[in-house]
Design a protein around this motif. Sequence first.
Motif, PDB file in Angstrom:
ATOM      1  N   THR A   1       0.862  -1.174   0.000  1.00 32.87           N
ATOM      2  CA  THR A   1       0.000   0.000   0.000  1.00 32.87           C
ATOM      3  C   THR A   1       0.897   1.221   0.000  1.00 32.87           C
ATOM      4  N   PHE A   2       0.704   2.096  -0.978  1.00 30.15           N
ATOM      5  CA  PHE A   2       1.530   3.281  -1.115  1.00 30.15           C
ATOM      6  C   PHE A   2       0.713   4.503  -0.709  1.00 30.15           C
ATOM      7  N   ASP A   3       1.100   5.105   0.398  1.00 24.80           N
ATOM      8  CA  ASP A   3       0.484   6.341   0.877  1.00 24.80           C
ATOM      9  C   ASP A   3       1.216   7.492   0.197  1.00 24.80           C
ATOM     10  N   ILE A   4       0.620   8.018  -0.866  1.00 24.16           N
ATOM     11  CA  ILE A   4       1.289   9.017  -1.695  1.00 24.16           C
ATOM     12  C   ILE A   4       1.559  10.298  -0.931  1.00 24.16           C
ATOM     13  N   SER A   5       0.598  10.748  -0.147  1.00 27.80           N
ATOM     14  CA  SER A   5       0.732  12.022   0.555  1.00 27.80           C
ATOM     15  C   SER A   5       1.833  11.995   1.604  1.00 27.80           C
ATOM     16  N   ASN A   6       2.009  10.839   2.272  1.00 29.56           N
ATOM     17  CA  ASN A   6       2.978  10.740   3.366  1.00 29.56           C
ATOM     18  C   ASN A   6       4.255   9.999   2.991  1.00 29.56           C
ATOM     19  N   TYR A   7       4.357   9.589   1.706  1.00 27.51           N
ATOM     20  CA  TYR A   7       5.577   8.933   1.193  1.00 27.51           C
ATOM     21  C   TYR A   7       5.885   7.616   1.913  1.00 27.51           C
ATOM     22  N   ILE A   8       4.850   6.857   2.250  1.00 26.42           N
ATOM     23  CA  ILE A   8       5.058   5.623   3.009  1.00 26.42           C
ATOM     24  C   ILE A   8       4.602   4.412   2.189  1.00 26.42           C
ATOM     25  N   LEU A   9       5.452   3.408   2.124  1.00 23.61           N
ATOM     26  CA  LEU A   9       5.158   2.153   1.422  1.00 23.61           C
ATOM     27  C   LEU A   9       5.094   1.054   2.465  1.00 23.61           C
ATOM     28  N   THR A  10       3.931   0.397   2.582  1.00 28.06           N
ATOM     29  CA  THR A  10       3.760  -0.642   3.600  1.00 28.06           C
ATOM     30  C   THR A  10       3.414  -1.982   2.966  1.00 28.06           C
ATOM     31  N   ASN A  11       3.845  -3.027   3.658  1.00 25.96           N
ATOM     32  CA  ASN A  11       3.546  -4.398   3.248  1.00 25.96           C
ATOM     33  C   ASN A  11       3.410  -5.213   4.524  1.00 25.96           C
ATOM     34  N   GLY A  12       2.152  -5.424   4.962  1.00 25.84           N
ATOM     35  CA  GLY A  12       1.931  -6.084   6.239  1.00 25.84           C
ATOM     36  C   GLY A  12       2.430  -5.201   7.375  1.00 25.84           C
ATOM     37  N   SER A  13       3.332  -5.741   8.182  1.00 32.15           N
ATOM     38  CA  SER A  13       3.894  -4.981   9.302  1.00 32.15           C
ATOM     39  C   SER A  13       5.137  -4.181   8.884  1.00 32.15           C
ATOM     40  N   SER A  14       5.592  -4.386   7.672  1.00 30.08           N
ATOM     41  CA  SER A  14       6.780  -3.685   7.178  1.00 30.08           C
ATOM     42  C   SER A  14       6.394  -2.320   6.607  1.00 30.08           C
ATOM     43  N   GLU A  15       7.152  -1.294   6.989  1.00 30.94           N
ATOM     44  CA  GLU A  15       6.875   0.068   6.527  1.00 30.94           C
ATOM     45  C   GLU A  15       8.165   0.746   6.087  1.00 30.94           C
ATOM     46  N   LYS A  16       8.128   1.365   4.915  1.00 30.17           N
ATOM     47  CA  LYS A  16       9.296   2.061   4.382  1.00 30.17           C
ATOM     48  C   LYS A  16       8.941   3.508   4.095  1.00 30.17           C
ATOM     49  N   LYS A  17       9.672   4.434   4.708  1.00 26.82           N
ATOM     50  CA  LYS A  17       9.491   5.862   4.451  1.00 26.82           C
ATOM     51  C   LYS A  17      10.363   6.244   3.257  1.00 26.82           C
ATOM     52  N   LEU A  18       9.727   6.688   2.181  1.00 29.27           N
ATOM     53  CA  LEU A  18      10.452   7.040   0.971  1.00 29.27           C
ATOM     54  C   LEU A  18      10.934   8.488   1.026  1.00 29.27           C
ATOM     55  N   THR A  19      11.973   8.770   0.260  1.00 31.88           N
ATOM     56  CA  THR A  19      12.380  10.160   0.095  1.00 31.88           C
ATOM     57  C   THR A  19      11.374  10.832  -0.841  1.00 31.88           C
ATOM     58  N   LYS A  20      11.439  12.145  -0.926  1.00 31.13           N
ATOM     59  CA  LYS A  20      10.495  12.881  -1.758  1.00 31.13           C
ATOM     60  C   LYS A  20      10.580  12.452  -3.216  1.00 31.13           C
ATOM     61  N   LYS A  21      11.787  12.336  -3.756  1.00 26.34           N
ATOM     62  CA  LYS A  21      11.940  11.947  -5.162  1.00 26.34           C
ATOM     63  C   LYS A  21      11.537  10.495  -5.386  1.00 26.34           C
ATOM     64  N   GLU A  22      11.884   9.615  -4.459  1.00 22.72           N
ATOM     65  CA  GLU A  22      11.450   8.216  -4.587  1.00 22.72           C
ATOM     66  C   GLU A  22       9.931   8.132  -4.659  1.00 22.72           C
ATOM     67  N   ALA A  23       9.275   8.901  -3.795  1.00 23.88           N
ATOM     68  CA  ALA A  23       7.810   8.882  -3.767  1.00 23.88           C
ATOM     69  C   ALA A  23       7.218   9.447  -5.051  1.00 23.88           C
ATOM     70  N   HIS A  24       7.832  10.496  -5.597  1.00 27.50           N
ATOM     71  CA  HIS A  24       7.317  11.095  -6.824  1.00 27.50           C
ATOM     72  C   HIS A  24       7.438  10.137  -7.998  1.00 27.50           C
ATOM     73  N   ILE A  25       8.560   9.444  -8.069  1.00 30.45           N
ATOM     74  CA  ILE A  25       8.761   8.486  -9.161  1.00 30.45           C
ATOM     75  C   ILE A  25       7.769   7.328  -9.043  1.00 30.45           C
ATOM     76  N   LEU A  26       7.622   6.798  -7.830  1.00 36.42           N
ATOM     77  CA  LEU A  26       6.702   5.677  -7.630  1.00 36.42           C
ATOM     78  C   LEU A  26       5.259   6.109  -7.874  1.00 36.42           C
ATOM     79  N   LYS A  27       4.943   7.359  -7.548  1.00 34.34           N
ATOM     80  CA  LYS A  27       3.595   7.871  -7.788  1.00 34.34           C
ATOM     81  C   LYS A  27       3.269   7.814  -9.279  1.00 34.34           C
ATOM     82  N   ILE A  28       4.200   8.255 -10.110  1.00 30.29           N
ATOM     83  CA  ILE A  28       3.977   8.248 -11.553  1.00 30.29           C
ATOM     84  C   ILE A  28       3.842   6.816 -12.078  1.00 30.29           C
TER      85      ILE A  28
END
Length: 231
Positions: A139-166
């Motif tokens: 699950t990708f939370d675009i506004s907060n730059y967070i990528l989660t998978n079950g109990s695992s959570e990864k905080k993305l950098t701003k550019k990482e989040a922008h690229i993944l958003k596209i």
Amino acid sequence: MKPRILLVEDDTNLGFVISDQLKMEGYDVTLASDGMDGFKRFNEETYDLCIFDVMMPKKDGFSLAMDVRKINLTIPILFLTAKAMTEDKIKGFNAGGDDYLTKPFSSEELKLRVKALLKRVNIHAGSENEEKVQIGDYTFDISNYILTNGSSEKKLTKKEAHILKILSKFQNQVVAREMVLNAVWGKNDYFVGRSLDVFITKLRKYVAADSKVVIENIHGIGFKLTVESDA
């Protein structure tokens, strides 16, 4: 939460005037001075409405609207222009615009057009506009730059989040390399191209736990976020 407006106007004085008028009405306004910067800012944040001047350097309002429509089909777009010719209005609507305001215009007319467009998509002051995208098991939370998978959570950098958003907006579709570069960096050259490749490599690692999710290189074209269905 205030409705967010992206205003792209190359006339600095007019841009500040329009921005101030809209802020006084309770809107959160981001001002960009040319089409390239406007497209970059569009991909950095989430907006409820776009206002684009037509005649701008680097990327005109019509071209900007067409790029925005590749990513978002529903966000209202209002064009500002000194041209009142019917063929120009038709061109604007064909580019994905929803309304057209001819300069000079009154502040009251602008406010009414903005209010009407936001009402059309049911955006009001105080409404929440969270945006989450499902990417396989992630699950990708675009506004907060967070990528989660079950109990695992990864905080993305701003550019990482922008690229993944596209990429996530175009799941299972090819996205042109130039489009990503212009949207995230606002330019397309060798050095930012190398940076993009580094970010793509990082994103591949972040989604590696789900074998159904693959970020492919499409040689000579761009990238493709492939998400296989469970069926």
